[in-house]
Design a protein around this motif. Structure first.
Motif, PDB file in Angstrom:
ATOM      1  N   TRP A 614       4.742   9.465  -4.499  1.00  0.00           N
ATOM      2  CA  TRP A 614       4.454   9.139  -3.093  1.00  0.00           C
ATOM      3  C   TRP A 614       4.044   7.685  -2.877  1.00  0.00           C
ATOM      4  CZ3 TRP A 614       6.341  12.348   0.187  1.00  0.00           C
ATOM      5  CH2 TRP A 614       6.407  13.718  -0.096  1.00  0.00           C
ATOM      6  N   GLN A 615       3.546   7.017  -3.943  1.00  0.00           N
ATOM      7  CA  GLN A 615       3.137   5.610  -3.863  1.00  0.00           C
ATOM      8  C   GLN A 615       1.925   5.374  -2.948  1.00  0.00           C
ATOM      9  OE1 GLN A 615       5.310   2.752  -5.368  1.00  0.00           O
ATOM     10  NE2 GLN A 615       5.589   4.534  -6.684  1.00  0.00           N
ATOM     11  N   ASN A 616       2.173   5.155  -1.672  1.00  0.00           N
ATOM     12  CA  ASN A 616       1.053   4.966  -0.737  1.00  0.00           C
ATOM     13  C   ASN A 616       1.471   5.510   0.630  1.00  0.00           C
ATOM     14  OD1 ASN A 616       2.849   3.029   0.080  1.00  0.00           O
ATOM     15  ND2 ASN A 616       1.402   1.338   0.065  1.00  0.00           N
ATOM     16  N   VAL A 617       0.592   5.367   1.604  1.00  0.00           N
ATOM     17  CA  VAL A 617       0.905   5.891   2.938  1.00  0.00           C
ATOM     18  C   VAL A 617       1.898   4.948   3.610  1.00  0.00           C
ATOM     19  CG1 VAL A 617      -0.042   6.462   5.207  1.00  0.00           C
ATOM     20  CG2 VAL A 617      -1.368   6.962   3.137  1.00  0.00           C
ATOM     21  N   ASP A 618       3.024   5.492   4.063  1.00  0.00           N
ATOM     22  CA  ASP A 618       4.009   4.646   4.739  1.00  0.00           C
ATOM     23  C   ASP A 618       3.600   4.383   6.178  1.00  0.00           C
ATOM     24  OD1 ASP A 618       6.306   4.360   2.782  1.00  0.00           O
ATOM     25  OD2 ASP A 618       5.946   6.519   2.729  1.00  0.00           O
ATOM     26  N   LEU A 619       3.082   5.414   6.824  1.00  0.00           N
ATOM     27  CA  LEU A 619       2.679   5.250   8.224  1.00  0.00           C
ATOM     28  C   LEU A 619       1.332   5.918   8.434  1.00  0.00           C
ATOM     29  CD1 LEU A 619       3.286   4.496  11.203  1.00  0.00           C
ATOM     30  CD2 LEU A 619       4.255   6.779  11.462  1.00  0.00           C
ATOM     31  N   TYR A 620       0.378   5.146   8.922  1.00  0.00           N
ATOM     32  CA  TYR A 620      -0.963   5.662   9.170  1.00  0.00           C
ATOM     33  C   TYR A 620      -1.237   5.519  10.661  1.00  0.00           C
ATOM     34  CZ  TYR A 620      -5.867   6.587   7.795  1.00  0.00           C
ATOM     35  OH  TYR A 620      -7.114   7.135   7.597  1.00  0.00           O
ATOM     36  N   VAL A 621      -1.658   6.588  11.296  1.00  0.00           N
ATOM     37  CA  VAL A 621      -1.901   6.549  12.734  1.00  0.00           C
ATOM     38  C   VAL A 621      -3.359   6.901  13.011  1.00  0.00           C
ATOM     39  CG1 VAL A 621      -1.260   7.528  14.974  1.00  0.00           C
ATOM     40  CG2 VAL A 621       0.479   7.245  13.207  1.00  0.00           C
ATOM     41  N   GLY A 622      -4.032   6.066  13.767  1.00  0.00           N
ATOM     42  CA  GLY A 622      -5.431   6.355  14.088  1.00  0.00           C
ATOM     43  C   GLY A 622      -6.038   5.287  14.969  1.00  0.00           C
ATOM     44  N   GLY A 623      -7.291   5.460  15.306  1.00  0.00           N
ATOM     45  CA  GLY A 623      -7.943   4.572  16.261  1.00  0.00           C
ATOM     46  C   GLY A 623      -8.365   3.233  15.669  1.00  0.00           C
ATOM     47  N   ALA A 624      -8.338   2.191  16.516  1.00  0.00           N
ATOM     48  CA  ALA A 624      -8.719   0.853  16.067  1.00  0.00           C
ATOM     49  C   ALA A 624     -10.220   0.739  15.854  1.00  0.00           C
ATOM     50  CB  ALA A 624      -8.264  -0.186  17.094  1.00  0.00           C
ATOM     51  N   GLU A 625     -10.985   1.743  16.307  1.00  0.00           N
ATOM     52  CA  GLU A 625     -12.439   1.674  16.142  1.00  0.00           C
ATOM     53  C   GLU A 625     -12.830   1.733  14.660  1.00  0.00           C
ATOM     54  OE1 GLU A 625     -10.773   4.051  17.617  1.00  0.00           O
ATOM     55  OE2 GLU A 625     -11.511   6.059  17.102  1.00  0.00           O
ATOM     56  N   HIS A 626     -11.881   2.096  13.788  1.00  0.00           N
ATOM     57  CA  HIS A 626     -12.188   2.134  12.364  1.00  0.00           C
ATOM     58  C   HIS A 626     -11.864   0.818  11.660  1.00  0.00           C
ATOM     59  CE1 HIS A 626     -11.688   6.515  13.326  1.00  0.00           C
ATOM     60  NE2 HIS A 626     -12.882   6.477  12.784  1.00  0.00           N
ATOM     61  N   GLY A 627     -11.540  -0.204  12.434  1.00  0.00           N
ATOM     62  CA  GLY A 627     -11.108  -1.486  11.879  1.00  0.00           C
ATOM     63  C   GLY A 627     -12.096  -2.125  10.926  1.00  0.00           C
ATOM     64  N   THR A 628     -13.396  -2.038  11.252  1.00  0.00           N
ATOM     65  CA  THR A 628     -14.382  -2.690  10.394  1.00  0.00           C
ATOM     66  C   THR A 628     -15.118  -1.688   9.507  1.00  0.00           C
ATOM     67  OG1 THR A 628     -15.978  -2.540  12.205  1.00  0.00           O
ATOM     68  CG2 THR A 628     -14.804  -4.618  11.943  1.00  0.00           C
ATOM     69  N   GLY A 629     -14.765  -0.424   9.601  1.00  0.00           N
ATOM     70  CA  GLY A 629     -15.420   0.580   8.768  1.00  0.00           C
ATOM     71  C   GLY A 629     -14.430   1.171   7.794  1.00  0.00           C
ATOM     72  N   MET A 646      -4.861   3.537 -11.497  1.00  0.00           N
ATOM     73  CA  MET A 646      -4.582   4.862 -10.920  1.00  0.00           C
ATOM     74  C   MET A 646      -3.703   4.764  -9.681  1.00  0.00           C
ATOM     75  SD  MET A 646      -8.240   6.642 -11.488  1.00  0.00           S
ATOM     76  CE  MET A 646      -7.659   8.154 -10.764  1.00  0.00           C
ATOM     77  N   ALA A 647      -4.156   3.997  -8.677  1.00  0.00           N
ATOM     78  CA  ALA A 647      -3.292   3.775  -7.518  1.00  0.00           C
ATOM     79  C   ALA A 647      -2.167   2.848  -7.962  1.00  0.00           C
ATOM     80  CB  ALA A 647      -4.079   3.148  -6.382  1.00  0.00           C
ATOM     81  N   VAL A 648      -0.968   3.062  -7.445  1.00  0.00           N
ATOM     82  CA  VAL A 648       0.153   2.227  -7.882  1.00  0.00           C
ATOM     83  C   VAL A 648       0.468   1.108  -6.905  1.00  0.00           C
ATOM     84  CG1 VAL A 648       1.210   4.009  -9.294  1.00  0.00           C
ATOM     85  CG2 VAL A 648       1.854   3.824  -6.890  1.00  0.00           C
ATOM     86  N   LYS A 649      -0.085   1.204  -5.698  1.00  0.00           N
ATOM     87  CA  LYS A 649       0.087   0.126  -4.730  1.00  0.00           C
ATOM     88  C   LYS A 649      -1.293  -0.436  -4.423  1.00  0.00           C
ATOM     89  CE  LYS A 649       4.537   0.075  -3.503  1.00  0.00           C
ATOM     90  NZ  LYS A 649       5.168   0.555  -2.291  1.00  0.00           N
ATOM     91  N   GLU A 650      -1.370  -1.750  -4.261  1.00  0.00           N
ATOM     92  CA  GLU A 650      -2.677  -2.327  -4.022  1.00  0.00           C
ATOM     93  C   GLU A 650      -3.178  -2.027  -2.614  1.00  0.00           C
ATOM     94  OE1 GLU A 650      -3.327  -6.201  -5.560  1.00  0.00           O
ATOM     95  OE2 GLU A 650      -5.327  -6.296  -4.665  1.00  0.00           O
ATOM     96  N   GLU A 651      -2.256  -1.914  -1.652  1.00  0.00           N
ATOM     97  CA  GLU A 651      -2.661  -1.589  -0.295  1.00  0.00           C
ATOM     98  C   GLU A 651      -2.365  -0.115  -0.014  1.00  0.00           C
ATOM     99  OE1 GLU A 651      -4.253  -3.126   2.128  1.00  0.00           O
ATOM    100  OE2 GLU A 651      -4.617  -4.888   0.875  1.00  0.00           O
ATOM    101  N   PRO A 652      -3.334   0.606   0.551  1.00  0.00           N
ATOM    102  CA  PRO A 652      -3.133   2.039   0.764  1.00  0.00           C
ATOM    103  C   PRO A 652      -2.249   2.384   1.962  1.00  0.00           C
ATOM    104  CG  PRO A 652      -5.328   1.399   1.484  1.00  0.00           C
ATOM    105  CD  PRO A 652      -4.721   0.186   0.838  1.00  0.00           C
ATOM    106  N   PHE A 653      -2.306   1.560   3.020  1.00  0.00           N
ATOM    107  CA  PHE A 653      -1.630   1.929   4.262  1.00  0.00           C
ATOM    108  C   PHE A 653      -0.617   0.851   4.637  1.00  0.00           C
ATOM    109  CE2 PHE A 653      -6.219   3.151   4.733  1.00  0.00           C
ATOM    110  CZ  PHE A 653      -6.051   4.457   4.269  1.00  0.00           C
ATOM    111  N   GLN A 654       0.667   1.141   4.416  1.00  0.00           N
ATOM    112  CA  GLN A 654       1.684   0.119   4.605  1.00  0.00           C
ATOM    113  C   GLN A 654       1.828  -0.267   6.075  1.00  0.00           C
ATOM    114  OE1 GLN A 654       2.785  -1.307   1.888  1.00  0.00           O
ATOM    115  NE2 GLN A 654       3.486  -2.834   3.355  1.00  0.00           N
ATOM    116  N   LYS A 655       2.098   0.723   6.901  1.00  0.00           N
ATOM    117  CA  LYS A 655       2.211   0.438   8.330  1.00  0.00           C
ATOM    118  C   LYS A 655       1.108   1.196   9.037  1.00  0.00           C
ATOM    119  CE  LYS A 655       5.227   0.715  12.361  1.00  0.00           C
ATOM    120  NZ  LYS A 655       5.071  -0.686  12.803  1.00  0.00           N
TER     121      LYS A 655
END
Length: 963
Positions: A614-629, A646-655
């Motif tokens: 699965w690599q990482n999340v291709d599309l993540y949908v959620g509120g911008a209020e979590h931007g700094t948390g 363990m994780a194979v991609k350095e960034e968890p949420f691609q888009k």
RNA sequence: GCUCUGGUGGUGGAAUGGUAGACACGAGGGACUUAAAAUCCCUUGCCCGCAAGGGCGUGUGGGUUCAAGUCCCACCCGGAGUACCA
């Protein structure tokens, strides 16, 4: 047959469940795609129409991707640990596990009604020991690793111990709380306690006395992002700075990588900017300013000795951080923060009392007071002087709380001419102001006439010794180079991002797998995880101020048996007390996306195969209020697991897509001030001052018209209400506000599903406007999309039953409508423009309704097109068309570009002897095709008689033809 | 203050630099009906005009372009994030 959504929807929901249509496997020859929603915190209030907005959007995309041939992971779970459940427990004595379970059950019922394609076999709950085992496990790894700046990654603490034993701290560049300097001999001579203390200085999860945000109202410590304007985000209680021994995560070690990673992800600019601001990277210089000891005759006796301990500077000096090294010739004073350790040492005898008073005053000021009075200038002179290392001028040292202890070195060089805060300070205390930067080389003026400082980093250096005449940027470089040559400073980067405080003095959270032996923290063995949350009788903090876990009877660690035992057994030889605080809400949510990949694995967080697939999340949908948390913590968590291999991609949420908040649309009735029983319809009010607006439940208002009978029944005080009506109706006013119970503007999705069906709700939530945009909820338009579904249903119904009205196979016109629709929907879904997709369906349905031929050829692909949006009706119609497998096993229709070529030329315009034709052309159309198309067009024939002299052709757009 | 967003009818909102206002709601008119609901049809940016038709229109002022809601510059007004971060 009528469109009976009440019968259709539950039937297909059962079908999907029974046939496991949404079950996803971890291996497939198909390409993978991972669509994730931010999982909800199951609150007691249940879902309102705002919650499903993002879920509907992601569900549409997940279903679309599946129809495009992808193996789609689309899971859901619950962020089940947190404050509200615990607050409720404190008030009612109900165990949070019970209320959480109830809330989850209700959420699930509500979600199921909307018809999502979640693979519920993969559900996770952060409060489940099988899940938080891995939250605790990650904590152990953080504890057992440090961040090596040279390697730029996390390394095992054991590596560090070996290094210390061999060569001490020499050559070590690691993230730490305090820079330490010791030799191998020293390290080897130290006892266990001292060594552990030193190691704690480097661990990525560490225990330290740090100033924290203490919230007495909630009885816990809060992270920076949980505090706004000195008040807690949850509950709005005052928050004070307090020095406490707390667990923290050394997230600051990853600051640079967190900034860099933003380049690799497909997020909105605004969210990236929010994170960049929060991380707050600034480049500048650290400079050592020597204290002017000779002229400081009155300096306290110990200072000379104190100052000389600073290495590598033999001269007594202290360090400042500046982003404007080019202005060093304009320094007219220095400022230390009230907490600065040098204050006591350098203050002169005469100034001592004054300085002490000021420091005491500043320290006792609450965070809230300080922020409220930011504009008020305060400070006091220490009596001491420093020397500007470049000009050798003598400059006074002041103390003021506008310099913050937590940033840089807590000391600054003040350049009042080019920094607004320094400027205000200088004006207030009548200190000199010297211009060293000007927009033009000769544009020097008297700063005494200025009303504000010149902060912009543009222009030229003036009155600045060897950099005079240089551009600001060049001057910065030149000054830093000189400083480095002189050995009195260096280039450096500062971050605003602080380490994340990880302890919470609460019950309902993950316990730390930590026990204390002689005051030193030790971790319990990994194989003993999970360390389960113990039962307590009372959820409030204990009388001694300890967290609620202090009430637990069985909360001690037996190192012989490696089990949890009764506290009464604590002997501090083999049985030790366990940590009493718990982890914060963001602990459980920081790695949940990885657990979904392999949620039932008891041997590992997730298998190598699962993450490899699965690599990482291709599309993540959620509120911008979590931007700094959450979005910062999760990125940190993932980068750490990446360092561990363990994780194979350095960034968890691609888009990442931020769905806009759905605001409430409140309705008001207007009560006459002169006559308390009289309500005046909105259009009849002459002066708003004559009436009192009162919130009225939106459920007894339809299109802003009040249901008078229901209003009278609504509340006893309105039973005898009288009305002044316009055209026999009472028209209410409205306003956009937050959706909340107290405003009576909460719209429950269940009611809408019962009244219009899930498909209507899904379409309408999308039709409301762009997913990313904040918008008020307004039920008024829902009839429109419901009418469309009825029409759509009828389109099939008549096509399938009344054969006599069919005149033959689909015509070219009909097919053209279909192909246009396929293209438009595909393009729209790809760019997440779901509101225009719904419009396209409506146009298509309108056009087809009027046509009199056999539409079945067209309706089949149309059922697939609409399936992601309105899955129930699509599935029903798909089966009625004679298919016996799910519509979601079909494939997305393709359009034929040839079908889309326009044969009429639009907008011929004549100019400059050229003839312009604008014509709709498919993307792959060549110039020759375009000319042929223009020639073939009846409108153009009269203009274009022979061969054109010259053709200017812009693909897809324009053809200019010179006659 | 700084950063990011956005500003289009009565409303929600459409519009890869190419006929602004798609689609929907609301409103007005009409058909069917004893009546209502449901359904269907017409009108609906503003101004002048009986009409045909004409004029004006995407926050304001400039600019680029054959062509600007869209691109550039300046300003005004909302929304969000952040804030003595040197």
């Amino acid at each position: 047959m009528d469109y009976n959504f009440g019968e259709i929807e539950p039937r297909w929901q059962n079908y999907w469940r029974e046939h496991g249509v949404y079950h996803v496997d971890n291996d497939s020859s198909k390409p993978h795609y991972y669509v994730l929603d931010m999982f909800p915190y199951p609150s007691g209030a249940g879902l309102h129409v705002g919650h499903p907005l993002g879920y509907i959007a992601s569900d549409i995309y997940a279903r679309y991707k599946r129809l495009r041939g992808f193996n789609v992971l689309h899971p859901m779970g619950y962020d089940a640990y947190g404050l509200p459940a615990e607050q409720y427990a404190i008030q009612t004595g109900q165990h949070p596990a019970i209320t959480t379970e109830q809330n989850i059950k209700r959420y699930r019922e509500q979600l199921d009604k909307i018809g999502f394609s979640f693979d519920w076999d993969r559900e996770v709950r952060t409060c489940d020991p099988k899940y938080y085992k891995w939250t605790q496990w990650t904590f152990l790894q953080l504890f057992k690793h440090y961040y090596d700046n040279t390697e730029d990654k996390a390394l095992p603490i054991a590596t560090l111990e070996a290094r210390f034993a061999k060569s001490g701290s020499e050559g070590l560049d690691a993230a730490c709380t305090e820079v330490l300097d010791f030799s191998a001999e020293e390290w080897n001579s130290w006892d266990e306690a001292r060594r552990q203390q030193v190691l704690m200085n480097y661990r990525l999860a560490y225990l330290a006395d740090i100033p924290v945000n203490w919230c007495a109202g909630l009885g816990t410590v809060l992270a920076n992002d949980e505090v706004v304007n000195g008040l807690s985000v949850r509950g709005g209680y005052p928050v004070e700075r307090k020095l406490m021994r707390q667990w923290s995560l050394r997230i600051s070690a990853y600051a640079q990588r967190l900034v860099d990673g933003l380049e690799q992800v497909d997020w909105t600019d605004s969210l990236k900017e929010i994170q960049r601001n929060w991380i707050g990277r600034s480049e500048g210089a650290a400079v050592w300013f020597p204290l002017d000891v000779k002229s400081n005759a009155n300096v306290l006796p110990g200072v000379q000795a104190y100052m000389t301990q600073f290495d590598p500077q033999p001269v007594p000096s202290f360090e400042i951080f500046t982003t404007r090294p080019d202005t060093i010739f304009g320094v007219t004073f220095m400022v230390l923060c009230p907490e600065h350790e040098l204050i006591d040492q350098i203050t002169t005898v005469e100034q001592r009392q004054q300085v002490q008073d000021y420091v005491t005053w500043a320290k006792n000021r609450s965070e809230r007071e300080r922020q409220a009075e930011v504009k008020k200038v305060s400070g006091v002179f220490t009596g001491a002087y420093a020397v500007n290392p470049l000009t050798e001028e003598r400059i006074p040292i002041w103390v003021s709380d506008y310099v913050l202890a937590g940033y840089g070195t807590g000391a600054i060089m003040a350049v009042p001419a080019h920094d607004s805060r320094d400027f205000a300070f200088a004006r207030h205390f009548n200190l000199p102001i010297r211009q060293v930067v000007a927009l033009e080389k000769d544009a020097v003026s008297d700063p005494a006439t200025w009303t504000e400082s010149m902060d912009a980093k543009t222009g030229y250096s003036v009155n600045s010794g060897f950099v005079t005449g240089m551009k600001v940027k060049e001057a910065m470089k030149a000054v830093i180079d000189r400083i480095e040559e002189m050995g009195i400073g260096h280039r450096t980067v500062n971050f605003r991002l602080r380490d994340a405080i990880f302890s919470r003095q609460r019950y309902w959270g993950e316990p730390f797998p930590v026990y204390y032996k002689n005051g030193i923290a030790y971790t319990i063995p990994e194989e003993c995880l999970p360390l389960e949350l113990p039962e307590v009788k009372e959820f409030k903090p204990t009388a001694t101020g300890e967290p609620p876990l202090g009430h637990a009877e069985k909360w001690a660690w037996d190192t012989k048996t490696n089990t949890v035992v009764n506290c009464s057994a604590i002997d501090n030889k083999t049985v030790f007390p366990l940590e009493l605080s718990t982890m914060p809400g963001f602990a459980g949510s920081s790695g949940y996306y990885l657990r979904y990949m392999d949620p039932r694995n008891d041997e590992a967080y997730f298998s190598k195969e699962a993450v490899g697939y699965w690599q990482n999340v291709d599309l993540y949908v959620g509120g911008a209020e979590h931007g700094t948390g959450h979005l910062i913590y999760a990125r940190f968590w993932n980068k750490f697991l990446f360092d561990l291999g363990m994780a194979v991609k350095e960034e968890p949420f691609q888009k990442l897509i931020n769905q806009g908040m759905i605001q409430g649309r409140s309705n008001f009735v207007y009560r006459s001030k002169a006559d308390n029983g009289l309500f005046i319809s909105k259009g009849l009010i002459k002066n708003m001052d004559d009436v009192t607006p009162i919130h009225v439940d939106i459920n007894i208002v339809d299109n802003d018209v009040l249901d008078i009978e229901r209003f009278r029944q609504w509340r006893p005080e309105f039973a005898d209400a009288r009305f002044e009506l316009e055209d026999g109706k009472y028209v209410c006013g409205w306003e956009v506000e937050k959706m909340s119970k107290s405003m009576y503007n909460v719209q429950n999705p269940d009611d809408l599903v019962a009244r219009y069906g899930a498909d209507t709700l899904r379409l309408y939530e999308m039709f409301l406007g762009p997913v990313e945009q904040a918008k008020p909820w307004d039920t008024n338009g829902i009839e429109g999309v419901h009418r469309f579904l009825k029409k759509f249903w009828k389109l099939y119904d008549t096509s399938l039953t009344s054969e006599t009205s069919l005149t033959g196979p689909a015509t070219k016109e009909e097919l053209k409508v279909l192909h246009q629709t396929i293209k438009k929907i595909t393009d729209d879904v790809e760019r997440f423009s779901f509101n225009t997709s719904v419009s396209t369906f409506m146009i298509c349905a309108n056009t087809l309704t009027d046509m009199k031929c056999d539409k079945r050829e067209v309706l089949k692909p149309l059922a697939v097109l609409i399936a992601p949006f309105a899955p129930h009706i699509a599935e029903e119609l798909w089966h009625q068309l004679g298919n016996d497998t799910s519509v979601f096993d079909a494939s997305w229709p393709q359009y034929d570009p040839q079908m889309l070529v326009e044969d009429t030329v639009k907008y011929p315009v004549q100019f400059n002897g050229k003839m312009r034709f604008t014509i709709d052309l498919p993307a792959d159309c060549t110039q020759a095709d375009a000319v042929a198309a223009v020639k073939a067009a009846p409108d153009a024939a009269k203009w274009l008689t022979g061969e054109p002299k010259k053709v200017i052709f812009v693909p897809k757009k324009i053809i200019n033809i010179v006659l």
